[in-house]
Write a protein that holds these residues in place. Structure first.
Motif, PDB file in Angstrom:
ATOM      1  N   GLY A   7      -0.489  -9.133 -15.911  1.00  0.00           N
ATOM      2  CA  GLY A   7      -1.230 -10.371 -16.060  1.00  0.00           C
ATOM      3  C   GLY A   7      -2.000 -10.719 -14.798  1.00  0.00           C
ATOM      4  N   ASP A   8      -2.554 -11.917 -14.778  1.00  0.00           N
ATOM      5  CA  ASP A   8      -3.444 -12.352 -13.704  1.00  0.00           C
ATOM      6  C   ASP A   8      -2.828 -12.130 -12.322  1.00  0.00           C
ATOM      7  OD1 ASP A   8      -3.719 -13.752 -16.241  1.00  0.00           O
ATOM      8  OD2 ASP A   8      -5.356 -14.847 -15.305  1.00  0.00           O
ATOM      9  N   VAL A   9      -3.486 -11.323 -11.504  1.00  0.00           N
ATOM     10  CA  VAL A   9      -3.057 -11.074 -10.132  1.00  0.00           C
ATOM     11  C   VAL A   9      -3.664 -12.165  -9.249  1.00  0.00           C
ATOM     12  CG1 VAL A   9      -3.161  -9.477  -8.188  1.00  0.00           C
ATOM     13  CG2 VAL A   9      -2.856  -8.600 -10.520  1.00  0.00           C
ATOM     14  N   GLY A  14      -0.357 -11.730  -4.575  1.00  0.00           N
ATOM     15  CA  GLY A  14      -0.287 -11.062  -5.858  1.00  0.00           C
ATOM     16  C   GLY A  14      -0.713  -9.610  -5.763  1.00  0.00           C
ATOM     17  N   ARG A  15      -1.776  -9.367  -5.038  1.00  0.00           N
ATOM     18  CA  ARG A  15      -2.268  -7.991  -4.882  1.00  0.00           C
ATOM     19  C   ARG A  15      -1.259  -7.127  -4.131  1.00  0.00           C
ATOM     20  NH1 ARG A  15      -6.198  -9.317  -2.429  1.00  0.00           N
ATOM     21  NH2 ARG A  15      -6.076  -8.353  -0.385  1.00  0.00           N
ATOM     22  N   GLN A  16      -0.690  -7.675  -3.061  1.00  0.00           N
ATOM     23  CA  GLN A  16       0.313  -6.932  -2.293  1.00  0.00           C
ATOM     24  C   GLN A  16       1.558  -6.655  -3.134  1.00  0.00           C
ATOM     25  OE1 GLN A  16       0.865  -9.551   1.047  1.00  0.00           O
ATOM     26  NE2 GLN A  16      -1.228  -9.218   1.800  1.00  0.00           N
ATOM     27  N   GLN A 233       6.386 -12.899  -7.452  1.00  0.00           N
ATOM     28  CA  GLN A 233       6.852 -12.501  -8.777  1.00  0.00           C
ATOM     29  C   GLN A 233       5.862 -11.508  -9.370  1.00  0.00           C
ATOM     30  OE1 GLN A 233       6.227 -15.357 -12.052  1.00  0.00           O
ATOM     31  NE2 GLN A 233       5.334 -16.760 -10.530  1.00  0.00           N
ATOM     32  N   LEU A 234       6.354 -10.700 -10.305  1.00  0.00           N
ATOM     33  CA  LEU A 234       5.499  -9.757 -11.023  1.00  0.00           C
ATOM     34  C   LEU A 234       5.853  -9.818 -12.502  1.00  0.00           C
ATOM     35  CD1 LEU A 234       4.459  -6.157 -10.125  1.00  0.00           C
ATOM     36  CD2 LEU A 234       5.561  -6.587 -12.329  1.00  0.00           C
ATOM     37  N   ILE A 254       8.192  -7.120 -18.809  1.00  0.00           N
ATOM     38  CA  ILE A 254       8.725  -6.776 -17.497  1.00  0.00           C
ATOM     39  C   ILE A 254       8.602  -8.015 -16.605  1.00  0.00           C
ATOM     40  CG2 ILE A 254       8.438  -5.312 -15.448  1.00  0.00           C
ATOM     41  CD1 ILE A 254       7.102  -3.264 -17.414  1.00  0.00           C
ATOM     42  N   ARG A 255       9.702  -8.385 -15.981  1.00  0.00           N
ATOM     43  CA  ARG A 255       9.710  -9.529 -15.064  1.00  0.00           C
ATOM     44  C   ARG A 255      10.475  -9.132 -13.810  1.00  0.00           C
ATOM     45  NH1 ARG A 255      12.888 -15.323 -15.973  1.00  0.00           N
ATOM     46  NH2 ARG A 255      12.889 -15.933 -13.756  1.00  0.00           N
TER      47      ARG A 255
END
Length: 264
Positions: A7-9, A14-16, A233-234, A254-255
């Motif tokens: 989902g939205d990075v 978020g990118r890292q 979080q991812l 996936i969380r």
């Protein structure tokens, strides 16, 4: 055929986070395609840059989808037209730069990935329902078809999924940054998830600094939003498709965060 979709990075964090976990997730799930919504990947949490685009592709991302923040970084107009790994919502009006869908060949067959945006509480774009009809008319039935439906409301996302049930492989929602627990396969074989969730700050509000967001609600005054710092979080989804019917066989959410660490 397996597709791993994120989902939205959001922002640098978020990118890292994505780049940190991606190698292990590739080992665990062996996806044939990796799709990332990158419309919030810039440092400010809005838009995407050329450098970030190249970084994601170098890490193994096959397709970067966009949304309502597609044009937030001015330099997007310098490369969106020729960037073959990137798509913006297909229901932007004619003349908008970039493309709304791409077909990617894999060892398991060709997959057409479509970006569409909802209209409820968002920009009044062309109708996504009629837009997908036109796209499907030119897409061979032998293709897997994955749609990133970037929309605000659950009702619009669900309505769209039922509308295309049996005509596409999967409809995965983005934009709200909160992963939903409603993954399912519709009666005619289309996989569906209302929202895959975000990749970015764990202690913010939709990725933004929580104090600023709370201040906006308290005062109703304009507030400068910044990407939150700290823990991350991812969220992602793994979709498995039947090679013969091109319909969904299984969806696995996936969380990864403080409460749900990655378990190899």
């Amino acid at each position: 055929m397996k597709v791993l979709m994120f989902g939205d990075v959001v922002g640098d964090l978020g990118r890292q986070t994505l780049l940190s976990y991606l190698p292990e997730l590739k080992k665990m799930f062996s996806p044939d395609l990796i799709v990332v919504n990158g419309e919030n990947a810039a440092m400010s949490g809005r838009g995407i840059t050329r450098a970030i685009t190249r970084e994601l592709i170098a890490a193994g991302v096959d397709c970067i989808t966009l949304g309502n923040h597609a044009w937030a970084q001015p330099e997007i107009f310098d490369f969106v037209e020729w960037e073959e790994h990137m798509i913006r919502p297909a229901n932007f009006p004619p003349g908008t730069p970039g493309r709304g869908f791409i077909t990617i060949p894999t060892s398991k067959g060709k997959c057409t990935i479509v970006s569409l945006m909802g209209r409820t509480f968002l920009q009044p774009l062309d109708c996504p329902f009629r837009t997908i009809d036109a796209i499907l008319e030119q897409t061979p039935p032998s293709h897997y078809i994955l749609i990133d439906f970037h929309a605000e409301t659950t009702s619009e996302k669900q309505s769209f999924a039922w509308y295309v049930d049996g005509r596409v492989s999967a409809v995965i929602g983005t934009h709200t940054h909160v992963q939903t627990a409603d993954e399912r396969i519709l009666p005619k074989g289309t996989g569906y998830l209302t929202d895959v969730g975000m990749v970015g700050p764990y202690d913010g509000i939709l990725g933004m600094d929580k104090e600023a967001v709370i201040r906006r609600f308290l005062t109703q005054l304009p507030v400068r939003f910044e990407v939150a710092k700290g823990r991350s979080q991812l969220n992602a989804v793994l979709i498995e498709f039947d090679p013969h019917t091109k319909r969904a066989k299984k969806l696995k959410r996936i969380r990864i965060d403080e409460d749900f660490p990655l378990i190899s």
